[in-house]
Design an enzyme around this catalytic site. Sequence first.
Site, PDB file in Angstrom:
ATOM      1  NE  ARG A  50      -2.853   0.524   3.384  1.00 38.07           N
ATOM      2  CZ  ARG A  50      -2.185   0.867   4.505  1.00 38.07           C
ATOM      3  NH1 ARG A  50      -1.553   2.018   4.597  1.00 38.07           N
ATOM      4  NH2 ARG A  50      -2.176   0.037   5.528  1.00 38.07           N
ATOM      5  CE1 TYR A 102     -16.761  10.109 -15.679  1.00 40.86           C
ATOM      6  CE2 TYR A 102     -16.283  10.175 -13.330  1.00 40.86           C
ATOM      7  CZ  TYR A 102     -16.667   9.475 -14.458  1.00 40.86           C
ATOM      8  OH  TYR A 102     -16.947   8.149 -14.356  1.00 40.86           O
ATOM      9  CG  ASP A 174     -10.201  14.783 -15.107  1.00 40.49           C
ATOM     10  OD1 ASP A 174      -9.540  14.239 -16.011  1.00 40.49           O
ATOM     11  OD2 ASP A 174     -11.136  14.211 -14.503  1.00 40.49           O
ATOM     12  CE  LYS A 199     -13.031   6.587 -18.296  1.00 42.65           C
ATOM     13  NZ  LYS A 199     -13.349   7.867 -17.690  1.00 42.65           N
TER      14      LYS A 199
HETATM   15  C1  LIG Z   1     -13.748   8.255 -16.417  1.00 43.28           C
HETATM   16  C2  LIG Z   1     -13.352   9.596 -15.920  1.00 43.28           C
HETATM   17  C3  LIG Z   1     -13.051   9.807 -14.571  1.00 43.28           C
HETATM   18  C4  LIG Z   1     -13.179   8.711 -13.537  1.00 43.28           C
HETATM   19  O1  LIG Z   1     -12.257   7.691 -13.758  1.00 43.28           O
HETATM   20  P1  LIG Z   1     -12.526   6.152 -13.360  1.00 43.28           P
HETATM   21  O2  LIG Z   1     -11.293   5.489 -13.825  1.00 43.28           O
HETATM   22  O3  LIG Z   1     -13.769   5.749 -14.061  1.00 43.28           O
HETATM   23  O4  LIG Z   1     -12.714   6.130 -11.886  1.00 43.28           O
HETATM   24  C5  LIG Z   1     -12.641  11.063 -14.184  1.00 43.28           C
HETATM   25  N1  LIG Z   1     -12.551  12.078 -15.074  1.00 43.28           N
HETATM   26  C6  LIG Z   1     -12.843  11.907 -16.376  1.00 43.28           C
HETATM   27  C7  LIG Z   1     -12.719  13.056 -17.305  1.00 43.28           C
HETATM   28  C8  LIG Z   1     -13.256  10.666 -16.840  1.00 43.28           C
HETATM   29  O5  LIG Z   1     -13.562  10.506 -18.137  1.00 43.28           O
END
Ligand SMILES: *Cc1c(COP(=O)(O)O)cnc(C)c1O
Length: 381
Positions: A50, A102, A174, A199
């Site tokens: 961890r 998001y 983000d 993604k």
């Molecule tokens: C999918 C997404 C998240 C969250 O990520 P996870 O891996 O699904 O927890 C956060 N920000 C954006 C822009 C996303 O597309």
Amino acid sequence: MKRGTLLIHNGHETDAVVGANTGALGIPIYQTSTYDQGDLSEYREYDYSRSGNPTRKALEEIIAVLEGGAKGYAFGSGIAAVASALGILAAGDHVIAAEDIYGGSWRLLNSFYRRWGLEHTAVDASDPDNIRRAIKPNTKALFLETPSNPLLKITDLKACIAIAREKELISIVDNTFMTPYLQRPIEAGADIVIHSATKFLGGHSDVISGLAVTRTEALGRELYRVQNGFGAVPAPWDAWLVMRGIKTLRVRLEAQQNSARRIAAWFQAHPKVTGVYYPGLEDHPGKGIHDAQADGPGAVFSFKTETTEQAVKFLGQVKYAAAAVSLGGVETIASYPVRMSHASIPPAERQRLGISDTLIRISVGLEESEDLIADFDQALR
Ligand SMILES: *Cc1c(COP(=O)(O)O)cnc(C)c1O
């Protein structure tokens, strides 16, 4: 070195763990929870997974290099990265967030962190003055996402972050939609960059993972305390999958972006489509700003049909695109934000933001664009 080369040559070409020295081009998956501490006479880098793991560390160092930050941290999901970054704040602090972040980040601020006493104000960040107006004595952070999801609205990173720096706010961006290959918010002054590595970085729709990079070592130490203390860490195997994905990011994203440009233009010319939202289109309102801060429009766009019925039928009829949540994979994905990514936003608020039930978001995959267009055409008909 160009960015595409940096994806491959970033200090982790071979296993760098001291003593291993096998020359292995694949970073080993250290599938271990704990580490023998010998006779306890010396400090050892790893004591518990961890707190630290060599496979995870390689990924963390790679994302720090790619984003141009001091420290990188990996998490079990993108939302765990968002939650952990916000976790450096305290009850009574105030966050200013772009109103179209998001859906999961929105939910985190509106329910989870609200219960823990973190205040926030949602603003339309496409006008930086809205940020200035929302600043209160207890404002500590600014949370941005550009292009936004699902309407691909553009935020001027430099202008917004300049306000944050002037007021000594921590700016968090983000960068999931762009990846460091196309956009590097730390160059615009951001303090923390977040990724859902699920993604484009992972890229194959086979792993849930998240990353965060801090501009400074000091902020890195704060985030590390949350990573270790809150414990939302990824498995070594998942960290390895993301590293493997990053190696092919350039070729995937370039090809997907080329197709997206073509397909978005095709949708724009289609009589049954009432609007297309993509920073690669000349008439996109934020195109000038986007082009100044990013190296391409990416591979995600949205469009609106005339009626809700058409949108629902389209999703049922497409063959190549999966009607699914998520984006950035090798396979094309068509999502329905009102029922998927933005379902947690109340309908009235969604309507105000323009996220209607005729809106469909497309993440373009690696299929040939001619096939995708033929498929979209039959689905629209
Ligand atoms: C999918 C997404 C998240 C969250 O990520 P996870 O891996 O699904 O927890 C956060 N920000 C954006 C822009 C996303 O597309």
